[in-house]
Design a protein around this motif. Sequence first.
Motif, short mmCIF file in Angstrom:
data_model
loop_
_atom_site.label_atom_id
_atom_site.label_comp_id
_atom_site.label_asym_id
_atom_site.label_seq_id
_atom_site.Cartn_x
_atom_site.Cartn_y
_atom_site.Cartn_z
N ASP A 1 4.77 6.54 9.03
CA ASP A 1 4.33 7.32 7.57
C ASP A 1 3.87 6.47 6.54
O ASP A 1 4.91 5.91 5.79
CB ASP A 1 5.78 8.09 7.63
CG ASP A 1 5.47 9.05 6.29
OD1 ASP A 1 4.56 9.09 5.67
OD2 ASP A 1 6.42 10.05 6.21
N ARG A 2 2.76 6.53 6.45
CA ARG A 2 2.10 5.75 5.10
C ARG A 2 2.69 6.10 3.67
O ARG A 2 2.45 5.09 2.90
CB ARG A 2 0.59 5.79 5.38
CG ARG A 2 -0.01 4.84 6.51
CD ARG A 2 0.38 3.62 6.34
NE ARG A 2 -0.16 2.72 7.39
CZ ARG A 2 -0.24 1.73 7.89
NH1 ARG A 2 0.69 0.87 7.06
NH2 ARG A 2 -1.03 0.96 8.74
N ARG A 3 3.13 7.25 3.56
CA ARG A 3 3.82 7.64 2.57
C ARG A 3 4.80 6.84 2.23
O ARG A 3 5.50 6.91 0.94
CB ARG A 3 4.10 9.16 2.40
CG ARG A 3 2.54 10.08 2.57
CD ARG A 3 3.09 11.59 2.86
NE ARG A 3 3.79 11.68 4.06
CZ ARG A 3 4.38 12.82 4.44
NH1 ARG A 3 4.72 13.70 3.78
NH2 ARG A 3 5.14 12.58 5.85
N LYS A 4 5.77 6.63 3.14
CA LYS A 4 6.99 5.69 2.85
C LYS A 4 6.75 4.16 2.82
O LYS A 4 5.88 3.87 3.23
CB LYS A 4 8.01 6.16 4.14
CG LYS A 4 8.30 7.58 3.80
CD LYS A 4 9.18 8.10 5.16
CE LYS A 4 9.65 9.66 4.95
NZ LYS A 4 10.48 9.72 6.02
N VAL A 5 7.66 3.43 2.28
CA VAL A 5 7.82 2.03 2.57
C VAL A 5 9.05 1.58 3.18
O VAL A 5 10.09 2.24 3.31
CB VAL A 5 7.67 1.32 1.11
CG1 VAL A 5 6.49 1.76 0.37
CG2 VAL A 5 8.96 1.58 0.39
N VAL A 6 9.13 0.37 3.71
CA VAL A 6 10.07 -0.20 4.38
C VAL A 6 10.18 -1.51 3.51
O VAL A 6 9.37 -2.15 3.05
CB VAL A 6 9.91 -0.65 5.83
CG1 VAL A 6 9.79 0.58 6.58
CG2 VAL A 6 8.69 -1.36 6.11
N ILE A 7 11.63 -2.06 3.52
CA ILE A 7 12.05 -3.48 2.78
C ILE A 7 12.23 -4.16 4.02
O ILE A 7 12.80 -4.27 4.91
CB ILE A 7 13.32 -3.10 2.09
CG1 ILE A 7 13.00 -1.95 1.17
CG2 ILE A 7 13.33 -4.36 1.17
CD1 ILE A 7 11.75 -1.66 0.09
N ARG A 8 11.43 -5.64 3.97
CA ARG A 8 11.71 -6.67 4.73
C ARG A 8 12.13 -7.97 3.91
O ARG A 8 11.68 -7.70 2.98
CB ARG A 8 10.52 -6.95 5.74
CG ARG A 8 10.06 -5.81 6.61
CD ARG A 8 9.11 -6.20 7.26
NE ARG A 8 8.42 -4.83 8.09
CZ ARG A 8 7.32 -4.49 8.06
NH1 ARG A 8 6.37 -4.90 7.17
NH2 ARG A 8 6.97 -3.36 8.67
#
Length: 167
Positions: A90-97
Amino acid sequence: MSSEMAEALAELGQATQAYQAAVDDFDRETARLLGVNGTDLRCLEELLTTGELSPSELSDRLNLTTGSVTVMLDRLEKLDLLVRAPHPVDRRKVVIRITDEGARRCFDLVGPLISDGERELAAKYDAGQLRLITDFLRTNTTIQQRHIDRLRDRPTPSTGRRRTGTR
């Protein structure tokens, strides 16, 4: 309860308190050397364990408001300890790494503890005993979490607000 059991439980309680104090001290020193606070360190630990999390997942795991998570992520990103990336689906969201540099810095501090623990525990206990210790720790964690939840449900004396539901 027998006096032998009461004595064993008291000794276990003292050993557990000493262990918790040592963990707190280690975490405080690790946070100091990384230039972060205790909550920031917990965030990094979560990311090292899971690989990636969304900001809302971090909010839930750390019991922080989404605004607090945003401020924390901004701070850790400036230190090159983590990065925000587009969600893979979902390109509207982000993930944290955690960044490679962040992981390296963390493992430089924690790696010797892990190595010593593995070597010394393997030399002292067999696999069955380690499984028993693991079961004890999981049970104790469940008990501890239950009491954390009870405390979060209690209002703060000065404000009357409860910790849960503040997100």
